[in-house]
Design a protein around this motif. Structure first.
Motif, PDB file in Angstrom:
ATOM      1  N   LEU A  67     -15.209 -30.043  -2.710  1.00 14.29           N
ATOM      2  CA  LEU A  67     -14.413 -30.849  -1.777  1.00 14.29           C
ATOM      3  C   LEU A  67     -13.550 -29.939  -0.902  1.00 14.29           C
ATOM      4  CD1 LEU A  67     -14.242 -33.917  -1.491  1.00 14.29           C
ATOM      5  CD2 LEU A  67     -12.173 -33.858  -2.850  1.00 14.29           C
ATOM      6  N   GLY A  68     -12.980 -28.922  -1.536  1.00 17.83           N
ATOM      7  CA  GLY A  68     -12.162 -27.957  -0.793  1.00 17.83           C
ATOM      8  C   GLY A  68     -13.005 -27.156   0.180  1.00 17.83           C
TER       9      GLY A  68
ATOM     10  N   GLN B  19     -16.092 -28.189   1.537  1.00 14.72           N
ATOM     11  CA  GLN B  19     -16.745 -28.996   2.574  1.00 14.72           C
ATOM     12  C   GLN B  19     -15.843 -30.061   3.182  1.00 14.72           C
ATOM     13  OE1 GLN B  19     -20.167 -30.558   0.455  1.00 14.72           O
ATOM     14  NE2 GLN B  19     -21.478 -28.951   1.280  1.00 14.72           N
TER      15      GLN B  19
ATOM     16  N   ASN C 130     -14.287 -34.103   3.073  1.00 14.16           N
ATOM     17  CA  ASN C 130     -15.032 -35.363   3.106  1.00 14.16           C
ATOM     18  C   ASN C 130     -14.452 -36.257   4.195  1.00 14.16           C
ATOM     19  OD1 ASN C 130     -15.859 -38.140   2.410  1.00 14.16           O
ATOM     20  ND2 ASN C 130     -16.884 -37.085   0.720  1.00 14.16           N
TER      21      ASN C 130
ATOM     22  N   HIS D 206     -15.341 -39.272   5.092  1.00 12.15           N
ATOM     23  CA  HIS D 206     -15.232 -40.696   4.761  1.00 12.15           C
ATOM     24  C   HIS D 206     -13.850 -41.074   4.224  1.00 12.15           C
ATOM     25  CE1 HIS D 206     -19.480 -41.317   5.384  1.00 12.15           C
ATOM     26  NE2 HIS D 206     -19.750 -40.281   4.624  1.00 12.15           N
ATOM     27  N   VAL D 207     -13.287 -40.174   3.401  1.00 10.52           N
ATOM     28  CA  VAL D 207     -11.970 -40.458   2.828  1.00 10.52           C
ATOM     29  C   VAL D 207     -10.865 -39.610   3.478  1.00 10.52           C
ATOM     30  CG1 VAL D 207     -12.490 -41.478   0.577  1.00 10.52           C
ATOM     31  CG2 VAL D 207     -12.753 -39.033   0.878  1.00 10.52           C
TER      32      VAL D 207
ATOM     33  N   TRP E 144     -10.464 -36.360   3.616  1.00  8.16           N
ATOM     34  CA  TRP E 144      -9.950 -35.220   2.855  1.00  8.16           C
ATOM     35  C   TRP E 144     -10.489 -33.964   3.537  1.00  8.16           C
ATOM     36  CZ3 TRP E 144     -11.553 -37.498  -2.582  1.00  8.16           C
ATOM     37  CH2 TRP E 144     -10.636 -38.497  -2.931  1.00  8.16           C
TER      38      TRP E 144
ATOM     39  N   TYR F  58     -15.054 -48.943   4.808  1.00 13.54           N
ATOM     40  CA  TYR F  58     -16.053 -49.058   3.735  1.00 13.54           C
ATOM     41  C   TYR F  58     -15.912 -47.931   2.720  1.00 13.54           C
ATOM     42  CZ  TYR F  58     -18.179 -52.081   7.252  1.00 13.54           C
ATOM     43  OH  TYR F  58     -18.388 -53.060   8.175  1.00 13.54           O
TER      44      TYR F  58
ATOM     45  N   TYR G  85     -20.941 -41.764  -0.623  1.00 16.32           N
ATOM     46  CA  TYR G  85     -20.079 -41.020   0.306  1.00 16.32           C
ATOM     47  C   TYR G  85     -19.557 -39.736  -0.343  1.00 16.32           C
ATOM     48  CZ  TYR G  85     -19.736 -44.866   3.691  1.00 16.32           C
ATOM     49  OH  TYR G  85     -20.012 -45.816   4.634  1.00 16.32           O
ATOM     50  N   LEU G  86     -19.473 -39.749  -1.667  1.00 17.17           N
ATOM     51  CA  LEU G  86     -18.923 -38.574  -2.374  1.00 17.17           C
ATOM     52  C   LEU G  86     -20.003 -37.930  -3.243  1.00 17.17           C
ATOM     53  CD1 LEU G  86     -15.620 -40.341  -3.066  1.00 17.17           C
ATOM     54  CD2 LEU G  86     -15.663 -38.011  -2.206  1.00 17.17           C
TER      55      LEU G  86
ATOM     56  N   ILE H 276     -12.788 -36.580  -9.106  1.00 15.79           N
ATOM     57  CA  ILE H 276     -12.723 -37.224  -7.786  1.00 15.79           C
ATOM     58  C   ILE H 276     -12.032 -38.585  -7.902  1.00 15.79           C
ATOM     59  CG2 ILE H 276     -14.122 -38.170  -5.889  1.00 15.79           C
ATOM     60  CD1 ILE H 276     -14.052 -35.103  -5.954  1.00 15.79           C
TER      61      ILE H 276
ATOM     62  N   ARG I  94      -2.958 -32.248   1.036  1.00 15.70           N
ATOM     63  CA  ARG I  94      -2.916 -33.407   1.948  1.00 15.70           C
ATOM     64  C   ARG I  94      -4.145 -34.307   1.824  1.00 15.70           C
ATOM     65  NH1 ARG I  94      -0.812 -31.144   7.646  1.00 15.70           N
ATOM     66  NH2 ARG I  94       0.642 -29.605   6.863  1.00 15.70           N
ATOM     67  N   TRP I  95      -4.550 -34.555   0.566  1.00 13.04           N
ATOM     68  CA  TRP I  95      -5.623 -35.502   0.335  1.00 13.04           C
ATOM     69  C   TRP I  95      -4.961 -36.804  -0.124  1.00 13.04           C
ATOM     70  CZ3 TRP I  95      -9.032 -31.616  -2.939  1.00 13.04           C
ATOM     71  CH2 TRP I  95      -9.636 -30.713  -2.054  1.00 13.04           C
ATOM     72  N   ASP I  96      -4.982 -37.807   0.720  1.00 17.45           N
ATOM     73  CA  ASP I  96      -4.305 -39.071   0.397  1.00 17.45           C
ATOM     74  C   ASP I  96      -5.111 -39.892  -0.598  1.00 17.45           C
ATOM     75  OD1 ASP I  96      -2.231 -38.535   2.146  1.00 17.45           O
ATOM     76  OD2 ASP I  96      -3.374 -39.286   3.866  1.00 17.45           O
TER      77      ASP I  96
ATOM     78  N   VAL J  86      -6.885 -43.163  -2.115  1.00 15.36           N
ATOM     79  CA  VAL J  86      -7.634 -44.232  -1.439  1.00 15.36           C
ATOM     80  C   VAL J  86      -7.777 -45.481  -2.326  1.00 15.36           C
ATOM     81  CG1 VAL J  86      -8.949 -42.799   0.174  1.00 15.36           C
ATOM     82  CG2 VAL J  86      -9.807 -43.114  -2.151  1.00 15.36           C
TER      83      VAL J  86
END
Lengths: 198, 198
Positions: free
Chosen positions: A144-145, A147, A149, A151-152, A154, B75, B80-81, B141, B153-155, B157
């Motif tokens: 995740l760090g 690439q 994401n 959609h969310v 991040w 959505y 997505y993940l 995740i 800074r990953w909020d 969801v």
């Protein structure tokens, strides 16, 4: 005379069998010891690499177009993300168990302790579960760090903290090697123990 | 006369031993079958629950203070993940293997096939590794979606996609139960097989 001959043959057979068993037991214990040593070395290395992982960087941020960018120091530390904390704890538990089980194997080599054997198999299997869950967690966050994401929303962070991310990747590979040693132990131990019994 | 008596005793002993072994083998195979069935059911349930996981929600977003908020549809889908994709694939592989190994155990009950036994132990161990890495990835995740992370800074969801997150949590628990069944199999199988041999 016939009985005496049989006794000699039986005696020879038993001695040869005992000798073969001792050799097989020693070889089995050595193989087990090597695997436990590898598991210990790789997991302690993984724990050290992730435990020492931190990076600070000065990033220029432009707040207003007409002004020059502000230089702000940003930090990345392993304990900022709970997945890395779990990964470190899993590796510390695994390397501690690796050291204890190595000592037990060394002290009990050549002996047959069925209950201890079963307990060790159970704990080896638990270490595989623990380490692989830690690897999965760390790899998911690492990816995740790397690439990000969309959609969310991040954003990726490895473009800024490159050294930090490389160190995470190295630690994951080391931990993977350690967990493969534990995996080999639970697959090979029943075979080694079966040979010791026959 | 003495020899005849010994033969009768030996015959009785062998018959009793054979009977006890058959009973033990049947009980062992039943126990193995139940665990494989549980592993299959839980992993297929986990795969279905995550595979059907999607949620759409209309979120009011205020772009300008003077205007009323805009309603925008957002959505959440499992694919997505990448961690959820890996988790689903791991569970599909595990439930497929669970079904095949259940069939093999059923067909070979009462027989002693050493090579097949070793292969099954190896594959069981690989399933534990695969499932636990998937659980670790999905949980990491999931936790991030639930809590967010201010450092990178990953909020979060899950405040928006509550149903989606609950379904992920249910799937993780189901997969955990399935992987515990595989874990029990690799711990118990050497014991069951040892009883079958003695």
């Amino acid at each position: 005379m016939e009985g005496q001959g049989k006794a000699i043959i039986d005696g020879n057979y038993e001695r040869d069998h005992e000798l073969a068993m001792t050799k097989s037991t020693t070889a089995g214990a050595s193989c087990e010891l090597v695997l436990r040593l590898l598991a210990f070395v790789f997991t302690i290395a993984a724990a050290i690499v992730i435990g020492l992982d931190k990076q600070s960087k000065v990033v220029p941020i432009k707040l207003v177009d007409s002004l020059p960018p502000l230089n702000i120091a940003v930090y990345a530390k392993w304990h900022y993300l709970s997945a890395f904390v779990y990964f470190l704890v899993a590796n510390v538990i695994a390397c501690t168990y690796g050291a204890i089980s190595m000592l037990l194997t060394f002290l009990n080599r050549g002996k047959r302790k069925l209950l201890l054997g079963k307990l060790v198999t159970l704990l080896d299997a638990l270490m595989v579960a623990l380490l692989f869950s830690g690897i999965g967690a760390a790899a998911a966050i690492g990816l995740l760090g790397y690439q990000g994401n969309s959609h969310v929303r991040w954003d990726k962070v490895c473009n800024v903290f490159d050294k930090f991310c490389h160190q995470v990747a190295a630690s994951i590979i080391l931990s993977l090697l350690g967990s493969l040693a534990f995996l080999l132990l639970i697959v090979l131990l029943p075979i080694l123990r079966f040979h010791r019994r026959t």
